[in-house]
Design a protein around this motif. Sequence first.
Motif, PDB file in Angstrom:
ATOM      1  N   ALA A  63     -48.789 -54.525  22.042  1.00  0.00           N
ATOM      2  CA  ALA A  63     -48.679 -55.803  21.339  1.00  0.00           C
ATOM      3  C   ALA A  63     -49.490 -55.786  20.042  1.00  0.00           C
ATOM      4  CB  ALA A  63     -49.150 -56.949  22.239  1.00  0.00           C
ATOM      5  N   ALA A  64     -50.577 -55.012  20.029  1.00  0.00           N
ATOM      6  CA  ALA A  64     -51.389 -54.933  18.809  1.00  0.00           C
ATOM      7  C   ALA A  64     -50.561 -54.373  17.666  1.00  0.00           C
ATOM      8  CB  ALA A  64     -52.625 -54.065  19.054  1.00  0.00           C
ATOM      9  N   PHE A  65     -49.820 -53.295  17.922  1.00  0.00           N
ATOM     10  CA  PHE A  65     -49.004 -52.678  16.871  1.00  0.00           C
ATOM     11  C   PHE A  65     -47.844 -53.597  16.487  1.00  0.00           C
ATOM     12  CE2 PHE A  65     -50.389 -48.725  19.313  1.00  0.00           C
ATOM     13  CZ  PHE A  65     -51.539 -48.591  18.567  1.00  0.00           C
ATOM     14  N   PHE A  66     -47.259 -54.218  17.515  1.00  0.00           N
ATOM     15  CA  PHE A  66     -46.173 -55.171  17.304  1.00  0.00           C
ATOM     16  C   PHE A  66     -46.648 -56.308  16.400  1.00  0.00           C
ATOM     17  CE2 PHE A  66     -43.634 -58.851  19.012  1.00  0.00           C
ATOM     18  CZ  PHE A  66     -42.374 -58.370  18.734  1.00  0.00           C
ATOM     19  N   GLY A  67     -47.814 -56.866  16.725  1.00  0.00           N
ATOM     20  CA  GLY A  67     -48.379 -57.968  15.959  1.00  0.00           C
ATOM     21  C   GLY A  67     -48.783 -57.551  14.553  1.00  0.00           C
ATOM     22  N   ILE A  68     -49.364 -56.370  14.440  1.00  0.00           N
ATOM     23  CA  ILE A  68     -49.778 -55.899  13.110  1.00  0.00           C
ATOM     24  C   ILE A  68     -48.547 -55.760  12.215  1.00  0.00           C
ATOM     25  CG2 ILE A  68     -50.673 -53.902  11.832  1.00  0.00           C
ATOM     26  CD1 ILE A  68     -52.715 -53.549  14.159  1.00  0.00           C
ATOM     27  N   GLY A  69     -47.446 -55.252  12.765  1.00  0.00           N
ATOM     28  CA  GLY A  69     -46.208 -55.143  11.995  1.00  0.00           C
ATOM     29  C   GLY A  69     -45.701 -56.503  11.562  1.00  0.00           C
ATOM     30  N   ALA A  70     -45.647 -57.434  12.527  1.00  0.00           N
ATOM     31  CA  ALA A  70     -45.138 -58.779  12.242  1.00  0.00           C
ATOM     32  C   ALA A  70     -46.012 -59.473  11.198  1.00  0.00           C
ATOM     33  CB  ALA A  70     -45.094 -59.605  13.530  1.00  0.00           C
ATOM     34  N   TYR A  71     -47.313 -59.371  11.370  1.00  0.00           N
ATOM     35  CA  TYR A  71     -48.242 -60.051  10.464  1.00  0.00           C
ATOM     36  C   TYR A  71     -48.256 -59.439   9.073  1.00  0.00           C
ATOM     37  CZ  TYR A  71     -50.526 -63.700  13.154  1.00  0.00           C
ATOM     38  OH  TYR A  71     -50.790 -64.867  13.811  1.00  0.00           O
ATOM     39  N   THR A  72     -48.200 -58.115   9.001  1.00  0.00           N
ATOM     40  CA  THR A  72     -48.290 -57.474   7.685  1.00  0.00           C
ATOM     41  C   THR A  72     -47.140 -57.924   6.788  1.00  0.00           C
ATOM     42  OG1 THR A  72     -49.312 -55.554   8.721  1.00  0.00           O
ATOM     43  CG2 THR A  72     -48.486 -55.255   6.480  1.00  0.00           C
ATOM     44  N   SER A  73     -45.906 -57.809   7.292  1.00  0.00           N
ATOM     45  CA  SER A  73     -44.760 -58.169   6.447  1.00  0.00           C
ATOM     46  C   SER A  73     -44.763 -59.671   6.153  1.00  0.00           C
ATOM     47  CB  SER A  73     -43.459 -57.750   7.122  1.00  0.00           C
ATOM     48  OG  SER A  73     -43.319 -58.420   8.351  1.00  0.00           O
ATOM     49  N   SER A  74     -45.098 -60.485   7.159  1.00  0.00           N
ATOM     50  CA  SER A  74     -45.064 -61.939   6.964  1.00  0.00           C
ATOM     51  C   SER A  74     -46.145 -62.393   5.986  1.00  0.00           C
ATOM     52  CB  SER A  74     -45.255 -62.661   8.306  1.00  0.00           C
ATOM     53  OG  SER A  74     -44.265 -62.247   9.205  1.00  0.00           O
ATOM     54  N   PHE A  75     -47.322 -61.814   6.117  1.00  0.00           N
ATOM     55  CA  PHE A  75     -48.397 -62.183   5.202  1.00  0.00           C
ATOM     56  C   PHE A  75     -48.069 -61.748   3.774  1.00  0.00           C
ATOM     57  CE2 PHE A  75     -52.301 -60.915   2.942  1.00  0.00           C
ATOM     58  CZ  PHE A  75     -52.854 -62.179   2.770  1.00  0.00           C
ATOM     59  N   LEU A  76     -47.602 -60.507   3.633  1.00  0.00           N
ATOM     60  CA  LEU A  76     -47.265 -60.015   2.297  1.00  0.00           C
ATOM     61  C   LEU A  76     -46.184 -60.884   1.657  1.00  0.00           C
ATOM     62  CD1 LEU A  76     -47.277 -56.126   2.766  1.00  0.00           C
ATOM     63  CD2 LEU A  76     -48.948 -57.537   1.550  1.00  0.00           C
ATOM     64  N   PHE A  77     -45.263 -61.380   2.491  1.00  0.00           N
ATOM     65  CA  PHE A  77     -44.191 -62.217   1.958  1.00  0.00           C
ATOM     66  C   PHE A  77     -44.687 -63.611   1.581  1.00  0.00           C
ATOM     67  CE2 PHE A  77     -40.591 -65.174   2.509  1.00  0.00           C
ATOM     68  CZ  PHE A  77     -39.817 -64.708   1.461  1.00  0.00           C
ATOM     69  N   THR A  78     -45.393 -64.246   2.506  1.00  0.00           N
ATOM     70  CA  THR A  78     -45.841 -65.615   2.219  1.00  0.00           C
ATOM     71  C   THR A  78     -46.883 -65.656   1.094  1.00  0.00           C
ATOM     72  OG1 THR A  78     -47.428 -65.429   4.018  1.00  0.00           O
ATOM     73  CG2 THR A  78     -45.402 -66.588   4.515  1.00  0.00           C
ATOM     74  N   ALA A  79     -47.745 -64.660   1.029  1.00  0.00           N
ATOM     75  CA  ALA A  79     -48.805 -64.684   0.023  1.00  0.00           C
ATOM     76  C   ALA A  79     -48.377 -64.078  -1.304  1.00  0.00           C
ATOM     77  CB  ALA A  79     -50.042 -63.954   0.565  1.00  0.00           C
ATOM     78  N   TYR A  80     -47.570 -63.019  -1.275  1.00  0.00           N
ATOM     79  CA  TYR A  80     -47.268 -62.292  -2.519  1.00  0.00           C
ATOM     80  C   TYR A  80     -45.773 -62.109  -2.778  1.00  0.00           C
ATOM     81  CZ  TYR A  80     -52.181 -61.067  -1.892  1.00  0.00           C
ATOM     82  OH  TYR A  80     -53.531 -61.120  -1.701  1.00  0.00           O
ATOM     83  N   HIS A  81     -44.919 -62.722  -1.979  1.00  0.00           N
ATOM     84  CA  HIS A  81     -43.465 -62.570  -2.113  1.00  0.00           C
ATOM     85  C   HIS A  81     -42.991 -61.126  -2.077  1.00  0.00           C
ATOM     86  CE1 HIS A  81     -42.492 -66.767  -2.584  1.00  0.00           C
ATOM     87  NE2 HIS A  81     -43.587 -66.884  -3.321  1.00  0.00           N
TER      88      HIS A  81
END
Lengths: 321, 245
Positions: A63-81
Amino acid sequence: MKTFTKRQISISGAVLVLLALYPLAVSGSFAMHLMIMVFLFATLGVAWNIMGGYAGMFSFGQAAFFGIGAYTSSFLFTAYHVNPWIGLLAGGVAAAAAAALIGIPCSNLRGHYFAIASIAFAEIVRIHFNNWKLIGAAEGLTIPMQDESLRNFMFHSSKAPYYYIMLAFLLLSLGVCAWVATSRMGFYLRAIKESHDVAKVLGVDVVRYRMAAIMISAFLTAMVGTFYAQYILYLDPESVLILPISVQIVLVSMLGGAGSVMGPVIGAAILLPISEFTRVKLGFKGSGLDMIIYGTLIMLISVYQPQGVWGILQKIGRKKK
Amino acid sequence: MSAAPLLEVRGLTKRFGGLLANDDVSFTVGQGEIVSVIGPNGAGKSTLFNCVTGFYRPNAGQVLFGGREITRLAADRICKLGIARTFQIVQVITDMTVLENVMTGAFLRSARRSAAREKAEEILRFAGLHEKLDAAATSLTIEGKKRLEVSMALATRPKLLMLDESMAGLNPVELRQMIALLRRVRESGVTLVIVEHVMEAVMELSDRVVVINSGRKIVEGPPKEVVVNPQVIQAYLGDRYRARG
């Protein structure tokens, strides 16, 4: 061992055609959602299998890797498009880096010690993300609506595109796993699973191959995490970083057959419909009946068929010959 | 070629807490020789093996292989340089077939699967296991597993093969076969160091014998001389026994 027989090729070809036609044949979003979840957990299971099934590193922390993947792309999108597809690669790299970080101190841990360390690692990540203001802490992240397109990795009118993307991810991970299984790396991982000493005397750099297995597994798992975020369009630590997800990944693989390429796919095809149906039909009553049925099934499998469903199929296949 | 020995152990010392398992042990092994290391249980033979093959780090002393110092290298690096070994308790990969086990060893020098397979089949023919190619490794008898373990070691194409009690537990017929196999291994150009309790094998195979007792080397020489040496007899049987004649 052997390359695929004609019969296996024709069977898998037929299955692929059926799967490709499935979205045209069914209507109703539950039927689509169910298959997407089957593919999703099958892919996660295949990724787990590379480290758990072949190399014997029983990770209960996927779940850690799953979450890191989900968070990385989502954060990069919401914060930096940043485009989610680029986010997907970034998430994969971030998860692989995290895997390397945790893999080095754990490089001598085996069996249940490794399993415990992996749980601890995933819980550390979860608790940390729960308190990390930058990425929304416990409130999580909501992915803003975009026009629907493959480029945006977002679709509103139909689940079919998600279905095909997830199917493609599954095929990709199966390809990676089949390559690992039949190459030198697969032999070396199985030697490592047997014992570090036996691997070393055959000239295997144990730490290097273990790290490679963990990092490949983490990358593929993170990729699915990004998919999940783009599919649900909302994530918080409780939806992507919790232990039950890690457990589900292990169960899918063990039920289908750890250490075989197709095992986790079979496991997901059996387990996900059961868990989704029991949840929908029985779960709302709050009686926990769905979990009781689910748990009973898992106990029966582990007692009577530890090699998983794939083991049963192989036995049948051998008898026919 | 005869100038530098293939293996040279110099003043090797290994301590486990207060226990001195190897105390200043030195010996050499020449190219093409078969050298046996014998001694009573607990004498430090396996410790010596583990120090040479990179499983233990000695507290003092040096190990040179082909003139190159390998004392602190990792076990897999030492294997790559050309020292293969087996274990006292037979170690095979249990969820593989016989062929796959040997292929795993062959992959060290052949990255390609087809080449590894070819090499593995060649070695299994050499070791007389070719008929069991597709059998599960676990289905073999003890003798078969020992033969398989030797095959796995040979698949890494060693210059030096170190065998830890490969004769133990064999019946007389199997013992003859194992001795014959080791002779063929030597004829193929591989140098052998064997730790062995089965004296029949030691006497027949060895060019030289190194005797270890309580961590120290006490005697070294041709097998016929070593077995009548008073110190050796004392080490095995105690003070009250002497060689006759």
